[in-house]
Write a protein that holds these residues in place. Structure first.
Motif, PDB file in Angstrom:
ATOM      1  N   GLU A   1      92.515  62.675  17.872  1.00  0.00           N
ATOM      2  CA  GLU A   1      93.160  62.120  16.689  1.00  0.00           C
ATOM      3  C   GLU A   1      92.176  61.769  15.579  1.00  0.00           C
ATOM      4  O   GLU A   1      92.535  61.826  14.396  1.00  0.00           O
ATOM      5  N   ASN A   2      90.953  61.386  15.941  1.00  0.00           N
ATOM      6  CA  ASN A   2      90.020  60.878  14.929  1.00  0.00           C
ATOM      7  C   ASN A   2      88.711  61.652  14.841  1.00  0.00           C
ATOM      8  O   ASN A   2      87.925  61.397  13.924  1.00  0.00           O
ATOM      9  N   GLY A   3      88.494  62.559  15.772  1.00  0.00           N
ATOM     10  CA  GLY A   3      87.230  63.278  15.801  1.00  0.00           C
ATOM     11  C   GLY A   3      87.338  64.686  15.256  1.00  0.00           C
ATOM     12  O   GLY A   3      88.284  65.036  14.549  1.00  0.00           O
ATOM     13  N   SER A   4      86.344  65.508  15.581  1.00  0.00           N
ATOM     14  CA  SER A   4      86.301  66.909  15.180  1.00  0.00           C
ATOM     15  C   SER A   4      85.913  67.734  16.396  1.00  0.00           C
ATOM     16  O   SER A   4      85.696  67.194  17.484  1.00  0.00           O
ATOM     17  N   ASP A   5      85.807  69.045  16.204  1.00  0.00           N
ATOM     18  CA  ASP A   5      85.405  69.882  17.345  1.00  0.00           C
ATOM     19  C   ASP A   5      83.933  69.666  17.706  1.00  0.00           C
ATOM     20  O   ASP A   5      83.460  70.181  18.724  1.00  0.00           O
ATOM     21  N   ARG A   6      83.217  68.891  16.888  1.00  0.00           N
ATOM     22  CA  ARG A   6      81.820  68.577  17.186  1.00  0.00           C
ATOM     23  C   ARG A   6      81.656  67.140  17.673  1.00  0.00           C
ATOM     24  O   ARG A   6      80.530  66.644  17.779  1.00  0.00           O
ATOM     25  N   SER A   7      82.751  66.472  17.965  1.00  0.00           N
ATOM     26  CA  SER A   7      82.685  65.085  18.451  1.00  0.00           C
ATOM     27  C   SER A   7      82.427  65.053  19.953  1.00  0.00           C
ATOM     28  O   SER A   7      82.937  65.886  20.707  1.00  0.00           O
ATOM     29  N   ARG A   8      81.665  64.059  20.381  1.00  0.00           N
ATOM     30  CA  ARG A   8      81.398  63.818  21.794  1.00  0.00           C
ATOM     31  C   ARG A   8      81.440  62.310  22.026  1.00  0.00           C
ATOM     32  O   ARG A   8      80.993  61.530  21.186  1.00  0.00           O
ATOM     33  N   ALA A   9      81.958  61.894  23.172  1.00  0.00           N
ATOM     34  CA  ALA A   9      81.936  60.475  23.553  1.00  0.00           C
ATOM     35  C   ALA A   9      81.709  60.402  25.058  1.00  0.00           C
ATOM     36  O   ALA A   9      82.366  61.119  25.828  1.00  0.00           O
ATOM     37  N   THR A  10      80.800  59.534  25.465  1.00  0.00           N
ATOM     38  CA  THR A  10      80.390  59.481  26.867  1.00  0.00           C
ATOM     39  C   THR A  10      80.195  58.038  27.329  1.00  0.00           C
ATOM     40  O   THR A  10      79.528  57.257  26.642  1.00  0.00           O
ATOM     41  N   ILE A  11      80.800  57.720  28.463  1.00  0.00           N
ATOM     42  CA  ILE A  11      80.460  56.484  29.177  1.00  0.00           C
ATOM     43  C   ILE A  11      79.473  56.898  30.262  1.00  0.00           C
ATOM     44  O   ILE A  11      79.849  57.495  31.269  1.00  0.00           O
ATOM     45  N   GLY A  12      78.207  56.600  30.036  1.00  0.00           N
ATOM     46  CA  GLY A  12      77.180  57.102  30.942  1.00  0.00           C
ATOM     47  C   GLY A  12      76.682  56.087  31.947  1.00  0.00           C
ATOM     48  O   GLY A  12      75.994  56.448  32.901  1.00  0.00           O
ATOM     49  N   LYS A  13      77.020  54.816  31.740  1.00  0.00           N
ATOM     50  CA  LYS A  13      76.502  53.772  32.619  1.00  0.00           C
ATOM     51  C   LYS A  13      77.529  52.664  32.701  1.00  0.00           C
ATOM     52  O   LYS A  13      78.107  52.270  31.677  1.00  0.00           O
ATOM     53  N   ALA A  14      77.805  52.168  33.902  1.00  0.00           N
ATOM     54  CA  ALA A  14      78.764  51.075  34.074  1.00  0.00           C
ATOM     55  C   ALA A  14      78.318  50.182  35.228  1.00  0.00           C
ATOM     56  O   ALA A  14      77.768  50.660  36.223  1.00  0.00           O
ATOM     57  N   GLN A  15      78.589  48.902  35.081  1.00  0.00           N
ATOM     58  CA  GLN A  15      78.287  47.939  36.137  1.00  0.00           C
ATOM     59  C   GLN A  15      79.512  47.060  36.354  1.00  0.00           C
ATOM     60  O   GLN A  15      80.070  46.506  35.397  1.00  0.00           O
ATOM     61  N   ILE A  16      79.947  46.958  37.606  1.00  0.00           N
ATOM     62  CA  ILE A  16      81.120  46.159  37.966  1.00  0.00           C
ATOM     63  C   ILE A  16      80.648  44.907  38.705  1.00  0.00           C
ATOM     64  O   ILE A  16      79.936  45.002  39.702  1.00  0.00           O
ATOM     65  N   LEU A  17      81.054  43.753  38.199  1.00  0.00           N
ATOM     66  CA  LEU A  17      80.618  42.479  38.787  1.00  0.00           C
ATOM     67  C   LEU A  17      81.818  41.627  39.174  1.00  0.00           C
ATOM     68  O   LEU A  17      82.848  41.686  38.501  1.00  0.00           O
ATOM     69  N   PRO A  18      81.745  40.870  40.268  1.00  0.00           N
ATOM     70  CA  PRO A  18      80.554  40.631  41.078  1.00  0.00           C
ATOM     71  C   PRO A  18      80.153  41.762  42.017  1.00  0.00           C
ATOM     72  O   PRO A  18      79.128  41.680  42.694  1.00  0.00           O
ATOM     73  N   GLY A  19      80.921  42.810  42.130  1.00  0.00           N
ATOM     74  CA  GLY A  19      80.494  43.968  42.912  1.00  0.00           C
ATOM     75  C   GLY A  19      80.744  43.862  44.400  1.00  0.00           C
ATOM     76  O   GLY A  19      80.060  44.513  45.200  1.00  0.00           O
ATOM     77  N   ALA A  20      81.736  43.070  44.803  1.00  0.00           N
ATOM     78  CA  ALA A  20      82.078  42.938  46.219  1.00  0.00           C
ATOM     79  C   ALA A  20      83.336  43.743  46.513  1.00  0.00           C
ATOM     80  O   ALA A  20      84.248  43.822  45.678  1.00  0.00           O
ATOM     81  N   THR A  21      83.435  44.313  47.706  1.00  0.00           N
ATOM     82  CA  THR A  21      84.583  45.155  48.031  1.00  0.00           C
ATOM     83  C   THR A  21      85.886  44.368  48.091  1.00  0.00           C
ATOM     84  O   THR A  21      86.964  44.921  47.868  1.00  0.00           O
ATOM     85  N   ASN A  22      85.802  43.073  48.363  1.00  0.00           N
ATOM     86  CA  ASN A  22      87.035  42.285  48.526  1.00  0.00           C
ATOM     87  C   ASN A  22      87.254  41.303  47.370  1.00  0.00           C
ATOM     88  O   ASN A  22      87.906  40.279  47.532  1.00  0.00           O
ATOM     89  N   THR A  23      86.695  41.658  46.182  1.00  0.00           N
ATOM     90  CA  THR A  23      86.833  40.786  45.014  1.00  0.00           C
ATOM     91  C   THR A  23      87.328  41.577  43.814  1.00  0.00           C
ATOM     92  O   THR A  23      86.803  42.660  43.509  1.00  0.00           O
ATOM     93  N   VAL A  24      88.358  41.058  43.153  1.00  0.00           N
ATOM     94  CA  VAL A  24      88.824  41.653  41.896  1.00  0.00           C
ATOM     95  C   VAL A  24      87.698  41.526  40.867  1.00  0.00           C
ATOM     96  O   VAL A  24      87.157  40.426  40.671  1.00  0.00           O
ATOM     97  N   PRO A  25      87.302  42.615  40.219  1.00  0.00           N
ATOM     98  CA  PRO A  25      86.192  42.550  39.269  1.00  0.00           C
ATOM     99  C   PRO A  25      86.485  41.594  38.106  1.00  0.00           C
ATOM    100  O   PRO A  25      87.526  41.692  37.455  1.00  0.00           O
TER     101      PRO A  25
END
Length: 412
Positions: free
Chosen positions: A257-281
């Motif tokens: 909707e807002n870019g062009s054929d030369r537009s790029r967008a990347t989420i290259g790094k993410a950190q989820i905290l507290p990072g426990a399997t039994n905890t809602v982030p």
């Protein structure tokens, strides 16, 4: 005058020799990051090759290395260049190819005894790859470095640029004296591997760059509420990760909707905290890298991404904040450079492709001050920034011949 050819064997020898400086014997990657001992060894290797070619060299206050073929007039000169520093675990060609081919062009011109109207100067810029933020050498040449910036530039481990320069016997304030007068430079030309798959897939030996992408990078945070994964009902959660998931799915729509054929967008790094399997982030931090060759499009994308983040935060009962970490404006390549490169590629029988650069280069910084042009050669499989990075010798030869004969025309 028939086209002048490069000596491919010399180019091969130089590429393979420089690739051994900083090479790791285990992962086979090259570790020649800016102002490390390996980088300084690479700079010494380069000056040795310049001297062996019968040329003189100089080093400015930003540790940029230069050599030139003098023209018969004092007309503004042509600059050609790139960089020899690398990312960690790099391949042999990124940046390096442009410096080695530039040196080969000067060797060929000197050996042919050509008389040129304008001088041609090769510059090997320092820290293009970003150990201390990137583009330090070309920014210094363009007068974009100041004492405050020098005092605050550090790498990811907290090593200060000033300390690293002093460790090698260099005066950090010398970078302020590296600035050039724009009126002394007619234009800047750079040869580089594409670092993408386009030329390799379409089977063309060279690309002629018309635009160099601009970009902005953000550090984004969604803050919700950490809670027990078993006792917190789904409709009572303030799950920060779900905010990231929603946003990731919004990216294609926003680009459409807002870019062009030369537009790029990347989420290259993410950190989820507290990072426990039994905890809602309760907190998610992530990067957003957005690129386009139009400054107006970048502005529109910035607005659209902010609106999307805000809407998701409201819907998910989250707080969000972002910090812009960098912004580099896009650059249009010189129409004259494109015209000369296109004409020379036809004379050499090369099937060229006009295309944008999706990566930043020293040409992007130089383009703020003087007209610039860029030549791409194919990257096998589109691979770069890894030991797998490679370009066929015949394509390197094609790009080098295009560079050499374009420089001769521009200098006359």
């Amino acid at each position: 005058m028939p086209p002048l050819p490069v000596n491919l064997q010399r180019i091969k020898s130089d590429i393979l020799a420089l690739a051994e400086i900083g090479r790791d014997p285990v992962d086979h990657g090259i570790y020649r990051m800016a102002f490390t001992d390996a980088d300084m060894e690479g700079k010494r290797w380069l000056t040795d090759q310049i001297e062996a070619a019968g040329l003189t060299h100089s080093t400015d206050g930003a540790a940029n290395i230069s050599t030139k073929i003098e023209g018969v007039s004092d007309a503004p000169e042509i600059l050609v260049g790139s960089h020899i520093d690398t990312v960690p675990c790099a391949g042999a060609l990124d940046g390096t190819l442009g410096v080695i081919v530039g040196l080969e062009c000067l060797r060929c011109i000197r050996e042919a005894g050509l008389s040129l109207e304008r001088s041609i100067e090769l510059v090997a810029f320092s820290d293009e790859e970003g150990r201390f933020g990137g583009m330090f050498g070309s920014q210094s040449v363009c007068g974009e470095v100041n004492p405050e910036k020098l005092a605050t530039m550090t790498d990811m481990n907290g090593v200060r640029l000033e300390d690293e320069l002093r460790r090698h016997g260099l005066d950090p304030m010398g970078a302020l004296d590296a600035a050039r007068n724009p009126e002394s430079i007619e234009g800047y030309l750079e040869l580089h591997i594409e670092q993408g798959p386009v030329l390799d897939r379409i089977g063309k030996p060279v690309g002629i760059v018309d635009e160099i992408t601009g970009l902005f990078t953000w550090s984004v945070r969604f803050k919700g509420e950490a809670n027990h994964a078993g006792t917190t009902p789904m409709d009572m959660r303030n799950d920060a990760f779900m905010g990231l998931a929603d946003f990731a799915h919004e990216i294609p729509r926003i680009l459409d909707e807002n870019g062009s054929d030369r537009s790029r967008a990347t989420i290259g790094k993410a950190q989820i905290l507290p990072g426990a399997t039994n905890t809602v982030p309760g907190l998610v931090e992530f990067s957003l890298d957005v690129r386009d060759t139009s400054e107006n499009v970048l502005d529109e994308l910035s607005t659209a991404f902010r609106k999307a983040l805000s809407a998701i935060a409201r819907r998910r009962h989250l707080m969000f904040e972002f910090q812009q970490k960098s912004y580099i404006a896009p650059v249009q390549c010189s129409g004259k450079m494109i015209e000369v490169l296109t004409r020379q590629s036809r004379l050499l029988g090369l099937d060229s492709n006009t295309m944008p650069s999706g990566a930043a280069h020293d040409a992007q910084i130089m383009g703020r001050m003087v007209p610039v042009g860029m030549i791409f050669v194919p990257s096998k499989g589109g691979q770069s920034h890894s030991p797998s990075e490679w370009t066929a010798w015949k394509d390197i030869e094609a790009g080098a011949n295009l560079m050499l004969n374009t420089l001769i025309q521009l200098a006359n």
